[in-house]
Design a protein around this motif. Sequence first.
Motif, PDB file in Angstrom:
ATOM      1  N   ARG A  21      36.529  10.149  -0.991  1.00 56.50           N
ATOM      2  CA  ARG A  21      35.511  10.122   0.059  1.00 56.50           C
ATOM      3  C   ARG A  21      35.884  11.063   1.216  1.00 56.50           C
ATOM      4  N   PRO A  22      34.883  11.481   2.022  1.00 62.41           N
ATOM      5  CA  PRO A  22      35.151  12.417   3.126  1.00 62.41           C
ATOM      6  C   PRO A  22      36.291  11.975   4.044  1.00 62.41           C
ATOM      7  N   ARG A  23      36.477  10.681   4.183  1.00 62.04           N
ATOM      8  CA  ARG A  23      37.536  10.173   5.057  1.00 62.04           C
ATOM      9  C   ARG A  23      38.915  10.691   4.648  1.00 62.04           C
ATOM     10  N   TYR A  24      39.102  11.009   3.376  1.00 61.71           N
ATOM     11  CA  TYR A  24      40.416  11.403   2.877  1.00 61.71           C
ATOM     12  C   TYR A  24      40.545  12.908   2.663  1.00 61.71           C
ATOM     13  N   ASN A  25      39.515  13.640   3.049  1.00 60.42           N
ATOM     14  CA  ASN A  25      39.598  15.091   3.052  1.00 60.42           C
ATOM     15  C   ASN A  25      40.516  15.510   4.201  1.00 60.42           C
ATOM     16  N   PRO A  26      41.507  16.368   3.954  1.00 53.46           N
ATOM     17  CA  PRO A  26      42.405  16.779   5.032  1.00 53.46           C
ATOM     18  C   PRO A  26      41.690  17.347   6.255  1.00 53.46           C
ATOM     19  N   LYS A  27      40.447  17.814   6.085  1.00 56.28           N
ATOM     20  CA  LYS A  27      39.696  18.383   7.211  1.00 56.28           C
ATOM     21  C   LYS A  27      38.786  17.354   7.893  1.00 56.28           C
ATOM     22  N   TRP A  28      38.947  16.088   7.510  1.00 53.39           N
ATOM     23  CA  TRP A  28      38.036  15.050   8.020  1.00 53.39           C
ATOM     24  C   TRP A  28      38.135  14.863   9.527  1.00 53.39           C
ATOM     25  N   GLN A  29      36.959  14.687  10.133  1.00 54.61           N
ATOM     26  CA  GLN A  29      36.846  14.262  11.518  1.00 54.61           C
ATOM     27  C   GLN A  29      35.825  13.141  11.562  1.00 54.61           C
TER      28      GLN A  29
END
Length: 370
Positions: free
Chosen positions: A34-42
Amino acid sequence: MDAPCDCFPDKLEDQELFWRERYYFFKNKGYVLRPRYNPKWQASWKYGMDPFPDRYEDSIIQWKEALLDATQEGKDGKDVFIKRVDSRTHPNEVKIASRLGSVDNRKDKRNHCVPVLALFPDDRDPWYRYIVMPVLRPFNEPNFTSLGEVLDFVNQTLEGLVYMHEQNVAHRWVNFSFWLCPDNEECSDCAAENILMDGSNLYKDGWHPMDTWRARDGGDLPPSRKRSEVEITYYFIDFGLSTEFSPVQRERLVTGGLGRIQAPEQISGLPYDPFKLDVYYLGHVYQTKIVDEFKGLEVLGDLARLMTKPNPKDRPSAHEALIIWNSLQLIPSIPPRWTRLRPTREEGSIERIMNNALDVVGLVRGSMGL
């Protein structure tokens, strides 16, 4: 179920950092976290109109350190669970789970062990392996509403236990379930938590894997269909403490493995039969999650009492329990499958009127053979 509130969702929890670091490793395997675990997440709520984090999907945190959901890349884009198994603490889990959940073994319709969709090692730690499984939900969320739904649940779980035992595997449901219970909370019933259902036919658009009462996008979950109207399959999960025996092994005894719910033979500390322990735990599920919850299920209560006899030698085997259950279902006094279940708690007046109306609908549907 509500996620723990003593957290700051705009910052990853300690156990979540591991998965963020493996984001591109899983992506290369065909699974997108999920987006939460993308290194670029904000955190999206910092830039949205609504300032409350719980209104946003990426505020939903990971509950279990060794488990996270992902989406399969491709046209289907199905949600899956990825479980990290540490071979040092659970040396037999991958072997047992992958054998019972394999494509070949799933050809036997009696097999109700969770399907294993993929299996691969970690790229850094040689002790870690990953098991990919479908997203499932608790077997009683939403709860049973008709007698037929209960009959299907008991039929499937008993035949599934028979199959598992025929494969010389004892589940030993004494560990905390990896799936549903947050690491920092105590779950109520380790046996019940190791049975889940495929609820995809209940919720057309799915649900959030880490919060089963929210929609996939983090919003409100729409009402479900009745399980009596669709096909439901129940699965046993979590083979972390399971034991596999040789087909020619005569003495099949184990020790240890105490859980929150203890069968009498576990308390003594002496070797015990893990297959009879499985029977005890499944009978406990029938008693506490169904018989104690609904009126008029005395027949199932009789079976549950047999399965939870204090002396393991007095309990039936899984195969014997299934034979007993099949014979009990032939009793003429058993109500029709469409009969609505009545909770043991007191119904409110409005709830009673609505449920009585549903009884009439069930009567009409039953008379039409629906």
